[in-house]
Design an enzyme around this catalytic site. Sequence first.
Site, PDB file in Angstrom:
ATOM      1  N   ASP A   1       0.858  -1.175   0.000  1.00 50.30           N
ATOM      2  CA  ASP A   1       0.000   0.000   0.000  1.00 50.30           C
ATOM      3  C   ASP A   1       0.898   1.231   0.000  1.00 50.30           C
ATOM      4  O   ASP A   1       1.747   1.374   0.886  1.00 50.30           O
ATOM      5  CB  ASP A   1      -0.868  -0.025   1.262  1.00 50.30           C
TER       6      ASP A   1
ATOM      7  N   ASP B   1      -2.958   4.743  -2.316  1.00 53.37           N
ATOM      8  CA  ASP B   1      -4.000   5.357  -1.495  1.00 53.37           C
ATOM      9  C   ASP B   1      -4.373   6.751  -1.996  1.00 53.37           C
ATOM     10  O   ASP B   1      -3.486   7.581  -2.238  1.00 53.37           O
ATOM     11  CB  ASP B   1      -3.477   5.454  -0.055  1.00 53.37           C
TER      12      ASP B   1
ATOM     13  N   HIS C   1     -11.205  -2.611   3.748  1.00 52.38           N
ATOM     14  CA  HIS C   1     -11.161  -2.206   5.161  1.00 52.38           C
ATOM     15  C   HIS C   1     -11.909  -0.905   5.441  1.00 52.38           C
ATOM     16  O   HIS C   1     -12.028  -0.520   6.596  1.00 52.38           O
ATOM     17  CB  HIS C   1      -9.690  -2.051   5.564  1.00 52.38           C
ATOM     18  N   ASP C   2     -12.361  -0.205   4.407  1.00 49.41           N
ATOM     19  CA  ASP C   2     -13.129   1.035   4.602  1.00 49.41           C
ATOM     20  C   ASP C   2     -14.623   0.791   4.437  1.00 49.41           C
ATOM     21  O   ASP C   2     -15.418   1.719   4.574  1.00 49.41           O
ATOM     22  CB  ASP C   2     -12.732   2.084   3.553  1.00 49.41           C
TER      23      ASP C   2
ATOM     24  N   GLU D   1      -6.305   4.108  -5.863  1.00 53.19           N
ATOM     25  CA  GLU D   1      -7.585   4.314  -5.185  1.00 53.19           C
ATOM     26  C   GLU D   1      -8.056   5.728  -5.511  1.00 53.19           C
ATOM     27  O   GLU D   1      -7.350   6.694  -5.242  1.00 53.19           O
ATOM     28  CB  GLU D   1      -7.419   4.146  -3.669  1.00 53.19           C
TER      29      GLU D   1
HETATM   30  O1  TEU Z   1      -9.473   5.859   1.992  1.00 60.08           O
HETATM   31  C1  TEU Z   1      -9.857   6.918   1.198  1.00 60.08           C
HETATM   32  C2  TEU Z   1     -11.261   7.337   1.178  1.00 60.08           C
HETATM   33  O2  TEU Z   1     -11.503   8.423   0.714  1.00 60.08           O
HETATM   34  C3  TEU Z   1     -12.370   6.546   1.676  1.00 60.08           C
HETATM   35  O3  TEU Z   1     -12.309   5.205   1.508  1.00 60.08           O
HETATM   36  C4  TEU Z   1     -12.683   6.920   3.078  1.00 60.08           C
HETATM   37  O4  TEU Z   1     -11.852   6.254   3.976  1.00 60.08           O
HETATM   38  C5  TEU Z   1     -14.079   6.557   3.424  1.00 60.08           C
HETATM   39  O5  TEU Z   1     -14.923   7.040   2.471  1.00 60.08           O
HETATM   40  C6  TEU Z   1     -14.440   7.192   4.732  1.00 60.08           C
HETATM   41  O6  TEU Z   1     -15.580   6.561   5.192  1.00 60.08           O
HETATM   42  C7  TEU Z   1      -8.123   5.632   2.132  1.00 60.08           C
HETATM   43  C8  TEU Z   1      -7.855   4.468   3.036  1.00 60.08           C
HETATM   44  O7  TEU Z   1      -8.328   3.311   2.434  1.00 60.08           O
HETATM   45  C9  TEU Z   1      -8.466   4.739   4.377  1.00 60.08           C
HETATM   46  O8  TEU Z   1      -8.393   3.649   5.242  1.00 60.08           O
HETATM   47  C10 TEU Z   1      -7.764   5.942   4.954  1.00 60.08           C
HETATM   48  O9  TEU Z   1      -8.407   6.338   6.120  1.00 60.08           O
HETATM   49  C11 TEU Z   1      -7.727   7.109   3.982  1.00 60.08           C
HETATM   50  O10 TEU Z   1      -7.439   6.748   2.654  1.00 60.08           O
HETATM   51  C12 TEU Z   1      -6.643   8.069   4.393  1.00 60.08           C
HETATM   52  O11 TEU Z   1      -5.391   7.516   4.125  1.00 60.08           O
END
Ligand code: TEU
Length: 593
Positions: free
Chosen positions: A105, A213, A346-347, A271
Site C-alpha cells: 500500500d 492510497d 477495510h473502509d 484508489e
Molecule cells: O481511503 C480513502 C477514502 O476516501 C475513503 O475510503 C474513506 O476512507 C471513506 O470514504 C471514509 O468513510 C483511504 C484508506 O483506504 C483509508 O483507510 C484511509 O483512512 C484514507 O485513505 C486516508 O489515508
Amino acid sequence: MSGVAKPLDRQWWKESVVYQVYPSSFLDTDGDGIGNINGITSKLDYLKELGVDILWLTPIYESPQMDMGYDIANYKAIHPPYGTMEDVERLISELKSRDMKLVMDLVVNHTSHKHAWFLDSSSSKQSPKRSWYIWRPARYDEDGTRHPPNNWACILDEANSAWTWDPETEEYFLSLFTPYQPDLNWENPDVREAVYDILRFWIDKGTAGFRMDVINLISKDQSFADAEVADVSRPYQDGRKFYANGPKLLDYLQEMKREVLSKQDLITVGEMPFLDDEDKILEIVKANEGPLNMIFTFELMALDEIPGKGKFSFRNWAVSDMSAIIQKMSRVVANGGWSSLYLENHDQIRSVSRFCDDSDEHRVAGSKLLCIMQTTLTGTLYVYQGEELGMRNVPLSWDPEEYKDIESVSYWKYLRSKYPTGSEELRKAKELHNRKARDNGRTPVQWDDSPNAGFCAADVKPWMRVNDDYPTVNAKAQLASGRATPASDSVSPYRFWQRALQVRKAHVDLLYGGFEIIGDTDPNVFAYKRTGGGQVSVTILNFSGEEAEFHLAEGLKVDNWVLGSYDTSSAEKPKEGVIKLRPWEGLLGVGRE
Ligand code: TEU
C-alpha cells in the site's frame, strides 16, 4: 462484438486474484492481540488453496496508528507489533515459492504528523522542508477571531476543518483526512523524488506492485478557494472540487510511470474516490498510454447512500443503479482501459450485509450470489479477508465504544454532542452509525469456534472485539464443509469461492469476453451474458428476498449450470425458457447462442 478484448490485451495482472489482508485483524501469533506478519505467512496455504495469486497488504509501516497505518511515520520500517523487516522478507520469499506475489500500500498523499519530514517542516517557517507540506496563514474576522485558510471540511470528520493550526509556527497545514495526516505538497519536485525513492525501495525488496492510497488527491487546485456552501447547517463544506482529480494529476502520475513504474512489469491500482467520469477514468487506465493499470472507483460503495448526505446516510438501492455502474466500467474496458472489481475492503461494510441479507436464513445464499457476480464480471478481482467466509457486519447491540476507527469515534462524539441521550434522533443516528462504520469490515478474522475465534490466544484480549457470530461463521467449519467439486453445490462460502475462482480461471471469456445485460422484466434480477471463443456464459442474480422468474431469451441455451447459490443441485434448473429463482439465488450457466 465491441466488448471483446483482443488476445493481445491479456496480462497477468488482469487474470490474477488479489486478496487484501488487513494485518491487525488477520491472525495474531505472538500473543499481543494484534495480527502480525508471521500470522499472514502461516496462512499462505489457506490463501493459495482458495485461488489467490496476489496478496495486498494494507499499510504495515511504522506508524502512530491514528488512522490504522494510513498515517506513516517511516516508509522503510515496519510497525513493531506487526514484526520486522526480516519477517516481511520471509513473507515475500514464501509467497514466491508458492508462485504468489505481494502488493504494498503506497500512502503518499499524506504522511503521519510524526514523520521526520513533517517534524522538520513544522519546526520553523525557515525549515528546508517547509514546502514539503501545504502551509497557509490564518484568516481573521473583523473581531480578530482566527479561521482556517478556507472552508473545506475534513474527510474523516466532516464537522471539522481540513486545516490544522500549528501554534508554534502560527500557520495552518492542510490535513484532509485527520489532523494527524498532513498532506504532502506534490508541487515540490523533491517530494515527488522522495516518493519514487520509496517505490524503488519496495520494488527492490521484491514487491510486485502497489495499491496507491487516494492517489487522485495529490494535485490540489492551487487557488485553495472556498468550496461552495452546499449545507448551511455545517461550518465546513465539501472541497473535493478543489482537491480531487486536480490539474496536475496526470502529469504527476505520468512522471511516476516514467521514472519508476515503467521500468518493471508491475500491478498498479490507484484508489480514486470522487471520480465517476468515464473519460477521465479512461485517461488513467488506458492500455499503454495511461499511467496506471487500473483504479478503484467508489460508485458501488455509494449505492446505499443518499446523494449529498454523506456516508452515514442510507437509502434502498435499485438493481438498475448497480447495473448502470457495472455497464460503465465494462465500457471503460471495451474502450481499451481496465477495471478492478471489489465489493469489500477495510473502509467498507461487509458485502453480504450491504447488498443482500445477512440473516442466518439468507447469509450463505447471499454471499454466494455476490461471489458469482464478482467472478463473472470483467476486471481484476479483489477479495477482502473474511469475504470468502461470508463474514457479516457487527450487531447493532454493540456499544459504539467498541468501535476503534477514528472516523467512527469522531462521528459518535459528534452525534453525542448533537442529540440528547435517550432521544429518538440519537437512536436513529446510532443505527446508521452501526450500519456504515468502517469497523464493520475490521473485526478479526474468524478462524475457528474457540474463544477469540482463533484470531489470538484465548487468554489474550484482541485489539478489536470479535464478531459474536464466530461459533457458526468461521474458516475451520467452512473448510470442513466439503471439497469444491463440480458435482455438488452443498459447500460453504469458502469452498464456493474456491470453486468459482477455478471456474473463472478456466473460462477466459469471463474476464475478457463481451458483456451484455440480458432480460429486464423483474427489477430485482440482474442478469448478463459474457461472450467469447464461441461460448456464452449467463449470470442470473436475484437481488431480493422474494422468489423471481427469469426468461432466457429464445435462442439462448444453457448446456450446464456450473454455479448456483443454493444447496440443491443447480443442474435441476431448466436449460431454456423460464427459470424460477429462490431468494438471493444466483446462477452461472455456460451454453451457446
Ligand atoms: O481511503 C480513502 C477514502 O476516501 C475513503 O475510503 C474513506 O476512507 C471513506 O470514504 C471514509 O468513510 C483511504 C484508506 O483506504 C483509508 O483507510 C484511509 O483512512 C484514507 O485513505 C486516508 O489515508
